[in-house]
Enzyme design. Structure first.
Site, short mmCIF file in Angstrom:
data_model
loop_
_atom_site.label_atom_id
_atom_site.label_comp_id
_atom_site.label_asym_id
_atom_site.label_seq_id
_atom_site.Cartn_x
_atom_site.Cartn_y
_atom_site.Cartn_z
N THR A 83 0.86 -1.18 0.00
CA THR A 83 0.00 0.00 0.00
C THR A 83 0.89 1.23 0.00
OG1 THR A 83 -1.44 1.35 1.42
CG2 THR A 83 -0.20 -0.37 2.50
N CYS A 198 -2.18 4.93 -5.32
CA CYS A 198 -2.92 4.08 -4.39
C CYS A 198 -3.01 2.73 -5.07
CB CYS A 198 -4.31 4.64 -4.11
SG CYS A 198 -5.38 3.50 -3.21
#
Length: 241
Positions: A83, A198
């Site tokens: 992430t 993202c």
């Protein structure tokens, strides 16, 4: 091959892509029945998101560092945090675990440099786009890359689309149109490419959706992990800030 420790589940949608891309890469390069030696901790995203909303980054660091130590004890030789947002605590995770860490900004920065892109648009969560973003800082300090950022309304749109839709596996054409619309002013300001900053954004946007070159942090990070596992890349062993 070396054994990778994967800190995932943030969200599981993108973690599944990491797992698939790394294993596909091993099979492609080595053939036969080869697959990737990975030990993984998959978090409950709801718990991580609650810490993010509360601004409890110390708690988030402790949570990820504890899991990283368990991966180390299970045989992991290096770490990937699957992430962008949670690279905010990468330095603490690396220090606590004592393991080298493959940083998502380095994988992305190397690809941008190869393409000659120095002023990309950056899309991501509000934590990746804020003034204390570790990803932005590292791209600038280590790779001489200056990111162009969406305005406040664009950031709110990204936050909603990422957490309310993509992290839940929901993909809407209308949301794709919204993101392309917020990207247009950045293109007019001189953006030379777009970073999908993202790891869920690759579920919604791809190279065919915009005239700008697209840099998918999920794919780039997975490729860096694959190179390391097969001995083509040395991971960062010092501080990650």
């Amino acid at each position: 091959m070396k054994t990778l420790g994967l800190l995932g589940g943030m969200s599981w949608e993108s973690t599944a892509v990491y797992y698939r891309l790394i294993n596909e890469g091993v099979q492609r390069r080595l053939g036969g029945l080869h697959s990737a030696p990975i030990v993984m901790h998959s978090f409950d995203l709801a718990a991580v998101a609650a810490l993010q909303r509360a601004g409890d980054w110390q708690g988030a660091a402790a949570l990820l560092a504890g899991a990283a130590c368990r991966l180390r004890d299970a045989g992991a030789q290096a770490l990937v945090i699957a992430t962008n947002t949670m690279h905010k605590v990468a330095a603490a995770v690396q220090a606590e675990s004592g393991l080298p860490l493959l940083h998502i900004a380095d994988a992305t920065g190397a690809a941008l440099a190869r393409a000659g892109v120095r002023r990309p648009a950056l899309l991501g969560t509000r934590f990746t786009l804020d003034d204390e973003s570790i990803v932005q800082q590292r791209l600038f300090e280590r790779h001489d890359i200056q990111c162009l950022l969406p305005d406040d309304a664009g950031r709110a749109t990204l936050q909603r689309v990422i957490f309310d839709e993509l992290c839940r596996g929901i993909v809407h054409d209308a949301s794709r149109a919204e993101l392309l619309a917020l990207l247009e002013p950045l293109r007019q300001q001189g953006a030379q490419g777009v970073i999908l900053g993202c790891t869920e954004l690759m579920l919604l946007l791809g190279a065919d959706d915009t005239p700008l070159p697209v840099f998918d942090t999920t794919a780039l990070h997975a490729a860096a992990a694959l190179d390391w596992m097969l001995g083509a890349q040395a991971p960062e062993t010092g501080a990650t800030r």
